[in-house]
Enzyme design. Structure first.
Site, short mmCIF file in Angstrom:
data_model
loop_
_atom_site.label_atom_id
_atom_site.label_comp_id
_atom_site.label_asym_id
_atom_site.label_seq_id
_atom_site.Cartn_x
_atom_site.Cartn_y
_atom_site.Cartn_z
N GLU A 28 0.98 -1.28 0.07
CA GLU A 28 0.16 0.05 -0.08
C GLU A 28 1.04 1.44 0.00
O GLU A 28 2.03 1.18 0.63
CB GLU A 28 -0.95 -0.09 1.37
N GLU A 175 -12.35 -2.45 2.92
CA GLU A 175 -12.94 -2.07 4.31
C GLU A 175 -14.00 -0.80 3.69
O GLU A 175 -13.94 -0.11 4.47
CB GLU A 175 -11.89 -1.49 5.05
N GLU A 295 -6.21 -9.14 3.87
CA GLU A 295 -5.07 -8.64 4.77
C GLU A 295 -4.81 -9.17 5.88
O GLU A 295 -5.87 -9.57 6.71
CB GLU A 295 -5.18 -6.85 4.94
N GLN A 342 2.42 -5.92 5.29
CA GLN A 342 2.67 -5.68 4.12
C GLN A 342 4.20 -5.89 3.68
O GLN A 342 5.02 -6.12 4.56
CB GLN A 342 2.49 -4.21 3.71
O1 AHR Z 1 -2.73 -2.59 6.35
C1 AHR Z 1 -3.01 -1.29 7.07
C2 AHR Z 1 -4.47 -0.92 7.00
O2 AHR Z 1 -5.01 -1.99 7.61
C3 AHR Z 1 -5.00 -1.03 5.61
O3 AHR Z 1 -5.00 0.21 4.91
C4 AHR Z 1 -6.43 -1.09 6.04
O4 AHR Z 1 -7.16 -1.90 4.97
C5 AHR Z 1 -6.63 -2.12 7.14
O5 AHR Z 1 -7.19 -1.50 7.82
#
Ligand code: AHR
Length: 506
Positions: A28, A175, A295, A342
């Protein structure tokens, strides 16, 4: 001291096919993930491949990453793709409203595809539903996938890419119950149907991922509102972060906090099972809707918006990743993708960078070990081992577990898989115990026997051990010979270790 345990692998009991995408990644525009974790630009002093950070690309390529999800996360529903294509010096600079700072838009669609190709991964684009429109989503799809002579296909060609990108995976928002627009589930279902109607019509080959939740209520109401439009739905996503004050810090935690974290895996299992029950109920078997764990990973208190969600990564994180990937393997009949959060410098990363230096985290090595499961038949396994945390521990009174039937935490955790040609068996075996080596009998039930094999072990002196810029090799895997012959292997599984067997069968 060493305790007795048993692992039985049923060679004749296939429970699913392990979709390689279970070993997926997420990147991200957040903190230092994209800039400079992945993208440094061609003029950087940091060695790069047309702007992509060379050491990170090489490290990732080595673990066969199947898929990368981008550009968010929360960032996705505020991202407008046109900002990130065309001559770099003409791209607008925008505030990153979720994670702070500004985005130069140097890394856009073409750079993302270049990144995916350089590591041999499939791209997975998360569309903007919250502040975007079906028209914007359609034009992004056209830019990426349209093979004809439309203006956007020509624009892609002018930007150096005449051939369509054939992006297969598209997320319809992120989300959307929260940062993706604060929708309610029924409203989101209406939006989903609107977006999906046009996207599927424009390119029937794509697969769409709808935004689900770990709240049962959201999934129930969303699926109910989708009941007559199941044909528009391919997969439902859930996100799961291991995030609780009872888990301690990234590198400082007590033994109890270590166990609390691993005990929490059964909460993830519960959420997966709930999501499966709901999609199966509403789809009425008309379509096999997959679960995408879009995620997931540890989120320690050090990962704050101010720190760019940066945290360290210890052997504990690696053990957790191993147990979670074993769980995904065991659920391979329903889980079609899972992306750890990530890739670089954010949350449970595989690589950490500082200036010109890059280190590999203990979690990275888990992906290296587990890659031999990809695409295999998952097999039924059964473990018997000492209990290291009772179901009725102080942790189990946490609100995360209210109203559940809990299971005690066993020391041993495993998954096993057989290659499609039936000749290679992969076993990943975790001893979660902090102080006991486990004298384990590994039994293969079925008509095949072991001819030869190799073993790789990841552990360290302490579960708090980690790799750092001045000590990058504190936690690295080592190979050991094995004496397994025929159908039974007696193996002492070292305390707090992850063990990967690759066995050739006859
Ligand atoms: O990974 C960090 C954040 O966590 C992401 O942007 C979001 O989708 C989740 O709440």
């Amino acid at each position: 001291m060493s305790e007795k345990s048993k692992l039985t692998i049923r060679l004749d009991k296939v429970i699913g096919i392990i979709n390689p995408n279970i070993y997926g990644h997420f990147a991200e525009h957040l903190g230092r993930c994209i800039y400079p974790g992945i993208w440094v630009g061609e003029n950087s002093k940091i060695p790069n491949l047309e702007g992509l950070r060379k050491d990170v690309v090489e490290a990732l390529k080595a673990i066969n990453p199947p898929v990368v999800r981008w550009p968010g996360g929360c960032f996705a529903d505020s991202y407008h793709w046109r900002d990130g294509v065309g001559p770099v010096d003409q791209r607008p600079r925008r505030p990153n409203i979720w994670w702070g700072g500004e985005d130069s838009n140097e890394f856009g669609t073409d750079e993302f595809i270049k990144f995916c190709r350089s590591i041999c991964a499939e791209p997975y684009i998360c569309l903007n539903v919250g502040s975007g429109s079906p028209r914007e989503a359609l034009s992004w799809l056209e830019y990426c996938n349209y093979a004809g002579n439309s203006s956007l296909a020509r624009l892609r060609a002018e930007n150096g890419h005449p051939e369509p990108y054939k992006v297969k995976y598209w997320g319809v928002g992120n989300e959307n119950w929260g940062c993706g627009g604060s929708f309610d589930p029924v409203y989101y279902a209406w939006e989903y149907r609107r977006f999906a109607t046009y996207l599927k019509r424009a390119d029937p080959s794509i697969q769409l991922i709808a935004c689900g939740h770990i709240s049962r209520d959201w999934n129930l109401k969303f699926m109910e509102a989708m009941r007559n439009h199941i044909y528009l739905l391919d997969h439902l996503s859930i996100h799961y972060y291991f995030r609780s004050p009872s888990f301690g810090d990234d590198i400082k935690f007590t033994d109890e906090e270590y166990l609390n974290l691993l005990f929490d895996v059964q909460n993830l299992k519960y959420q997966i099972q709930q999501a499966i029950n709901i999609v199966d109920f509403f789809s009425e078997k008309r379509k096999n809707i997959g679960i995408v764990v879009d995620e997931w990973g540890t989120w320690h208190p050090q990962a704050t918006v101010e720190s760019g969600l940066y945290q360290q990564n210890t052997l504990r994180d690696a053990i957790l990743a191993a147990v979670v990937l074993n769980l995904f393997n065991r659920y391979s009949s329903k889980i079609v993708m899972a992306n750890i959060a990530q890739t670089v410098n954010v949350l449970q990363s595989l690589c950490l960078t500082k200036g010109k230096k890059t280190i590999l985290t203990p979690t990275y090595y888990i992906y290296d070990l587990y890659k031999s499961h990809m695409g295999n038949y998952a097999l039924e396994v059964e473990t018997q081992s000492p209990i290291i945390m009772e179901a009725h521990s102080p942790t189990s009174s946490s609100p995360r577990f209210t109203g559940r039937k809990l299971e005690p935490l066993q020391a041993l955790d495993a998954s096993a898989s057989l290659s499609k040609d039936g000749k290679r068996l992969t076993i990943t075996l975790v001893n979660q115990s902090l102080d006991e080596d486990l004298e384990t009998k590994i039994i293969l039930s079925g008509d095949k026997e072991v001819k030869e094999g190799e073993l790789v072990i990841l552990n360290a002196h302490d579960v708090r051990d980690h790799n750092d810029f001045d000590a990058p090799n504190n936690v690295t895997p080592r190979e050991e010979p094995i004496k397994m012959k025929r159908k039974i292997l007696n193996y002492v599984v070292p305390k707090h270790s992850v063990n990967r067997f690759n066995l050739t069968l006859k």
